[in-house]
Design an enzyme around this catalytic site. Structure first.
Site, short mmCIF file in Angstrom:
data_model
loop_
_atom_site.label_atom_id
_atom_site.label_comp_id
_atom_site.label_asym_id
_atom_site.label_seq_id
_atom_site.Cartn_x
_atom_site.Cartn_y
_atom_site.Cartn_z
N LYS A 26 0.83 -1.21 0.00
CA LYS A 26 0.00 0.00 0.00
C LYS A 26 0.86 1.27 0.00
CE LYS A 26 -3.26 2.95 0.46
NZ LYS A 26 -4.18 3.30 -0.61
N ALA A 68 0.56 17.52 -15.03
CA ALA A 68 1.27 18.51 -14.22
C ALA A 68 0.24 19.41 -13.53
CB ALA A 68 2.19 19.33 -15.11
N CYS A 73 -4.40 11.06 1.63
CA CYS A 73 -3.50 9.90 1.62
C CYS A 73 -2.07 10.21 1.22
CB CYS A 73 -4.08 8.82 0.70
SG CYS A 73 -5.59 8.11 1.36
P1 NAD Z 1 -11.75 9.13 8.16
O1 NAD Z 1 -11.05 10.06 9.06
O2 NAD Z 1 -12.66 9.66 7.08
O3 NAD Z 1 -12.60 8.08 9.02
C1 NAD Z 1 -12.15 7.42 10.15
C2 NAD Z 1 -13.35 7.19 11.07
O4 NAD Z 1 -12.98 6.31 12.12
C3 NAD Z 1 -13.87 8.46 11.75
O5 NAD Z 1 -15.25 8.61 11.45
C4 NAD Z 1 -13.65 8.19 13.24
O6 NAD Z 1 -14.65 8.77 14.05
C5 NAD Z 1 -13.69 6.69 13.28
N1 NAD Z 1 -13.04 6.06 14.44
C6 NAD Z 1 -11.82 6.33 14.96
N2 NAD Z 1 -11.56 5.50 16.01
C7 NAD Z 1 -12.62 4.68 16.12
C8 NAD Z 1 -12.95 3.58 16.99
N3 NAD Z 1 -12.11 3.17 17.94
N4 NAD Z 1 -14.14 2.99 16.84
C9 NAD Z 1 -15.00 3.40 15.88
N5 NAD Z 1 -14.75 4.40 15.02
C10 NAD Z 1 -13.58 5.03 15.13
O7 NAD Z 1 -10.61 8.24 7.49
P2 NAD Z 1 -10.58 7.60 6.02
O8 NAD Z 1 -10.26 8.64 4.99
O9 NAD Z 1 -11.78 6.73 5.84
O10 NAD Z 1 -9.28 6.68 6.16
C11 NAD Z 1 -9.28 5.50 6.94
C12 NAD Z 1 -8.03 4.71 6.61
O11 NAD Z 1 -8.07 4.27 5.25
C13 NAD Z 1 -6.73 5.51 6.74
O12 NAD Z 1 -5.71 4.67 7.21
C14 NAD Z 1 -6.43 5.93 5.30
O13 NAD Z 1 -5.07 6.14 5.08
C15 NAD Z 1 -6.92 4.73 4.54
N6 NAD Z 1 -7.32 5.02 3.15
C16 NAD Z 1 -8.02 6.14 2.87
C17 NAD Z 1 -8.41 6.38 1.54
C18 NAD Z 1 -9.19 7.63 1.20
O14 NAD Z 1 -9.29 7.92 -0.01
N7 NAD Z 1 -9.74 8.37 2.14
C19 NAD Z 1 -8.08 5.47 0.53
C20 NAD Z 1 -7.37 4.33 0.87
C21 NAD Z 1 -7.00 4.10 2.19
#
Ligand code: NAD
Length: 448
Positions: free
Chosen positions: A207, A255, A263
């Site tokens: 990743k 560009a 991310c």
């Molecule tokens: P986000 O901040 O939108 O969502 C995370 C959610 O988790 C929040 O709503 C938060 O309240 C909740 N949370 C935190 N601790 C918790 C717990 N203990 N119990 C229940 N809920 C809890 O984050 P995201 O953008 O969805 O990203 C999540 C992960 O996925 C990250 O590691 C990110 O790098 C990865 N990711 C994101 C994308 C993207 O495009 N956003 C793409 C691929 C991977």
């Protein structure tokens, strides 16, 4: 399958809705009570095309529900996904794993029977080992296997990406996870999406390596665009000329003002730290991070140069605030640094974004927010296209000329060509493409 998704943000919500659409029974969990109340009310907390219909249809079919009660959701699940945030840790750029570890401990207390716990969050190599250790320590009798299944979806095209992925990477250390994970993704597997099983640490690294490579590709073409500007070459033709080579590929060669979003910035930084920690520095990634950081502010200076004189007290209209179109995500958007540079130079900012205005207000203060592209342009001394929303792809330049104080247009996404803009009396500046004035200057410099 009965699935619980811990964390109902971008990834958790999209994954949960898509798994439900595959026919699984899914409970999405979040600590944020407001978010869960909104979801239970049929409101989607993020802007992502098609997500509202997908959530509504699967909730109505009884396959998708939302709760703050982690314990019952986990106890009833065969597979639990961790999809909580892994932001940059304040101060050092390492991934902050506190949310992942807290979720792991809560899950361990609540599991009932054999359960596959899957980290979907982007986490540094070795995190799965620590998640397994925390779970064993919290609940030694729990029957748990820990899997890594990183997510590659892009915001703005998240559902399409989730349902038609280039590949699904599944990192396992225990064979007992293979069958349930295959079952979770069976509909995609039948659609020929390659399911790639690897070791857990390898999956975690895939990743970061993927994101770092894409960020590097963007940064490469951005540097080439600077060279194009200094030599009279055209970066779009260079990108096409190299991208048609199958070994290079044409994607991620546009560009622009530098990469941003939720991310790439944090993942490149985290990967750089991982390399340093393990004694294998990733110098290309380190250079990528540094160049991209400088580029955003350099874009602010480019706008000032395009205007041609001091911008103090001048009004600059900004079109687009989010880091890319079709999302309302403002995390690490290049617009933030660009606007800050212009504000530091004394400019007055009037900005408009089709979906990102609310999110922007909590990140960028002290500027004016406009109600449309033309409102942002009214009375402006310079208009800058920062994010290439479709709404900005067919601007009426004759009308813009009549409402702006000064006809200066800066296109940081190369949406237009000089011959579409200049005949309306505008000065036009884009990225890595020769302007008539620039070519004349280069010509006279070469003649000297
Ligand atoms: P986000 O901040 O939108 O969502 C995370 C959610 O988790 C929040 O709503 C938060 O309240 C909740 N949370 C935190 N601790 C918790 C717990 N203990 N119990 C229940 N809920 C809890 O984050 P995201 O953008 O969805 O990203 C999540 C992960 O996925 C990250 O590691 C990110 O790098 C990865 N990711 C994101 C994308 C993207 O495009 N956003 C793409 C691929 C991977």
């Amino acid at each position: 399958m009965r699935i619980a998704v811990i964390g109902s943000g971008y990834v958790g919500l999209v994954s949960g809705a898509c798994f439900a659409d595959f026919g699984h029974t899914v409970v999405c969990v979040d600590l944020n009570e407001q978010k869960i109340a909104a979801l239970n009310n049929g409101e989607i907390p993020i802007f992502e095309p098609g997500l509202d219909q997908l959530v509504a249809a699967n909730a109505a079919a009884g396959r998708l529900s939302f709760t703050t009660e982690l314990d019952s959701a986990v106890a009833n699940a065969n597979v639990v996904f961790i999809a909580v945030g892994t932001p940059s840790r304040r101060g050092d750029g390492h991934a902050d794993l506190s949310y992942v570890y807290a979720a792991a401990a809560s899950i361990a207390k609540a599991v009932f029977g054999f359960t596959v716990v899957v980290t979907k969050s982007t986490v540094p190599v070795g995190t799965g080992d620590e998640v397994a250790r925390i779970m064993r320590e919290t609940n030694p009798s729990a029957e748990i296997v820990v899997v890594s299944n990183p997510e590659f979806l892009r915001e703005g095209a998240a559902i399409e990406d989730f349902k038609r992925p280039d590949r699904i990477v599944i990192g396992i250390e225990d064979e007992s996870a293979r069958e349930p994970m295959t079952e979770v993704y069976r509909p995609l597997y039948l659609n020929q999406a390659p399911l790639m099983f690897t070791g857990r640490r390898t999956a975690e690294l895939i990743k970061y390596a993927a994101n770092a490579f894409l960020a590097m590709k963007i940064t490469f073409i951005n540097e080439v665009s600077d060279l194009c500007e200094n030599t009279g070459a055209n970066v779009q033709d260079v990108a096409r000329g190299i991208g048609l080579d199958n070994r290079i590929g044409g994607k991620f060669l546009n560009a622009g003002p530098g990469y941003g979003g939720s991310c790439f910035p944090k993942d490149t930084l985290a990967m750089m730290k991982i390399g340093q920690d393990y004694g294998a520095p990733l110098r290309l990634v380190e250079a990528t991070v540094a160049i991209n950081d400088q580029r955003k502010r350099a874009m602010g200076r480019k706008i000032i140069t395009a205007y041609g004189s001091d911008v103090r007290g001048k009004t600059i209209g900004i079109l687009g605030l989010t880091f890319k179109p079709n999302t309302d995500d403002m995390r690490d958007a290049p617009s933030i640094a660009i606007i800050q540079t212009l504000v530091d130079a004394g400019a007055i900012i009037k900005a408009y974004d089709p979906e990102g205005m609310e999110a922007s207000k909590s990140v960028i203060s002290g500027i004016q927010y406009a109600s449309s592209a033309y409102d942002a342009a009214t009375g402006a001394d310079c208009l800058v296209l920062v994010t290439e929303w479709n709404a900005f792809r067919s601007l009426d330049f004759a009308h813009l000329k009549s409402i702006m104080r000064n006809p200066c247009f800066v296109d940081l996404r190369n949406v237009y060509r000089d011959k579409e803009v200049e005949p309306h009396g505008f000065t036009y500046t884009s990225i890595g493409r020769p302007s008539r004035a620039g070519l004349e200057e280069l010509g006279s410099a070469a003649a000297e």
